[in-house]
Motif scaffolding. Structure first.
Motif, short mmCIF file in Angstrom:
data_model
loop_
_atom_site.label_atom_id
_atom_site.label_comp_id
_atom_site.label_asym_id
_atom_site.label_seq_id
_atom_site.Cartn_x
_atom_site.Cartn_y
_atom_site.Cartn_z
N UNK A 15 0.83 -1.20 0.00
CA UNK A 15 0.00 0.00 0.00
C UNK A 15 0.86 1.25 0.00
N UNK A 16 1.94 1.24 0.79
CA UNK A 16 2.83 2.40 0.82
C UNK A 16 3.51 2.58 -0.53
N UNK A 17 4.03 1.49 -1.09
CA UNK A 17 4.71 1.57 -2.39
C UNK A 17 3.78 2.07 -3.48
N UNK A 18 2.51 1.71 -3.39
CA UNK A 18 1.56 2.11 -4.42
C UNK A 18 0.90 3.44 -4.18
N UNK A 19 1.29 4.14 -3.11
CA UNK A 19 0.64 5.40 -2.77
C UNK A 19 1.26 6.56 -3.55
N UNK A 20 0.46 7.59 -3.78
CA UNK A 20 0.95 8.76 -4.47
C UNK A 20 0.00 9.15 -5.58
N UNK A 21 0.10 10.40 -6.06
CA UNK A 21 -0.83 10.87 -7.10
C UNK A 21 -0.77 10.07 -8.39
N UNK A 22 0.43 9.80 -8.91
CA UNK A 22 0.59 9.04 -10.15
C UNK A 22 1.86 8.21 -10.03
N UNK A 23 1.71 6.92 -9.76
CA UNK A 23 2.84 6.05 -9.42
C UNK A 23 3.22 5.16 -10.60
#
Length: 347
Positions: free
Chosen positions: A231-239
């Motif tokens: 979940x942390x790795x996939x977080x962010x506006x545009x990953x």
């Protein structure tokens, strides 16, 4: 140094200048070899009982006896950056936070308490951007309780070395016995030169994906990645995740991660198979990610690099990145759990 009309050095700072950036000259230690004087530049973080504390850009705190001062003056704010994208510390701190989100967070005034089951300090630390709405001791006690209830050590993320950073907070934490752990630097640079950089043998083999698949995770240095970590790795506006496939079904030769957020693109987890280093694979990964970020409208880039990682620092400097500020994580000595007993959580 300040020099009077008579040619003498002058001390032109007082305890009223705490919080300002200063330059001081002091006498060397008695009997010590080397120069007669020592110069120190940094933020004056306290002046009590005849002792000055000055926090340097690196976060190092220097203790100076008032009696040893020979000269001192206020240093004006650093000039605007002439190379790379201009940015304030607050802007970069918020962009960096959005690129690596926790799974749980709570506000304490202008502070954000973040937790992600212990996966990385950044996702499990307080981001103190402003006033917590409480006296500092009360705020830190609330921080310790919040992390203790989750079985986690209490961390506060701070920064030094730029306008608006937190040298004073660092000094206050150290005065209260909090321990500074890993120090890194946040570097910024223009995005286009990264995209234009030749990537060597892996340039045409980079595969971009929206998710970190099993192959990507096989190269990622943190083993045993949990659902929380994903979940942390996939977080962010545009990953975006980049992979250079390995040979014969082996783990990828190289990987990387990029988050596009407005004008900013962040780079992280750029890792290369030790057997394939010095083949331009890291450059290839970053170039492919940079081209994607440019296509989404980004123009500037940032990344974090540990001060001891000489190889990465050389690579990023060659791409035009330069240090903007230093980042630190301070840990409370004795985490407290919900039951009130001490407990050490996974790092």
């Amino acid at each position: 140094m300040e020099i009077s009309a008579a040619g003498r050095l002058k001390v032109r700072i007082t305890a009223a200048d705490v919080g300002k950036r200063v330059s001081v000259r002091r006498l060397g230690e008695p009997g010590a070899a080397g120069e007669k004087f020592t110069d120190t530049v940094g933020v004056l973080t306290s002046w009590d009982d005849g002792v000055l504390l000055i926090t340097r850009k690196s976060g190092e705190t220097v203790r100076i006896a008032e009696s040893s001062l020979v000269a001192g003056k206020i240093v004006p704010p650093a000039p605007a950056r002439r190379h790379g994208p201009a940015a304030t510390y607050a802007e970069l701190a918020r962009v960096a936070a959005r690129a690596w989100r926790p799974v749980e967070s709570e506000r304490l005034g202008d502070w954000e308490l973040r937790a992600a089951s212990g996966f990385t300090r950044r996702a499990n630390s307080v981001l103190p951007l402003g006033d917590p709405g409480l006296p500092l001791d009360e705020a830190l006690a609330a921080v310790r309780r919040w992390y203790g209830e989750r079985g986690l050590p209490a961390y506060v993320q701070t920064a030094t070395g730029a306008e608006g950073t937190q040298e004073t907070l660092c000094a206050e934490l150290e005065r209260r016995g909090w321990v500074r752990e890993v120090t890194a630097e946040l570097w910024t640079g223009a995005l286009a030169p990264v995209a234009d950089r030749a990537g060597g043998s892996g340039e045409d083999a980079v595969v971009l994906s929206r998710t970190a698949d099993e192959a990507w995770l096989a190269r990622y240095q943190r083993k045993g990645v949990s659902e929380v970590a994903l979940k942390v790795l996939g977080s962010g506006p545009s990953v975006w995740f980049a992979t250079v496939p390995g040979e014969g079904g082996d783990a990828p030769a190289a990987i990387g991660r990029c988050v596009v957020d407005g004008r900013w693109a962040s780079f992280a987890a750029v890792e290369v198979d030790p057997a394939r280093r010095r083949q331009g694979l890291a450059s290839a990964v970053m170039a492919a990610l940079a081209r994607q970020a440019l296509a989404e409208g980004a123009s500037a880039a940032w990344l974090q690099v540990e001060t001891r990682n000489a190889g990465a620092r050389a690579l990023y400097a060659g791409m035009g990145f330069t240090a903007h500020h230093a980042c630190h994580h301070y840990r409370a000595q004795d985490p407290v759990t919900e039951s009130g007993t001490s407990r050490t959580a996974a790092r």
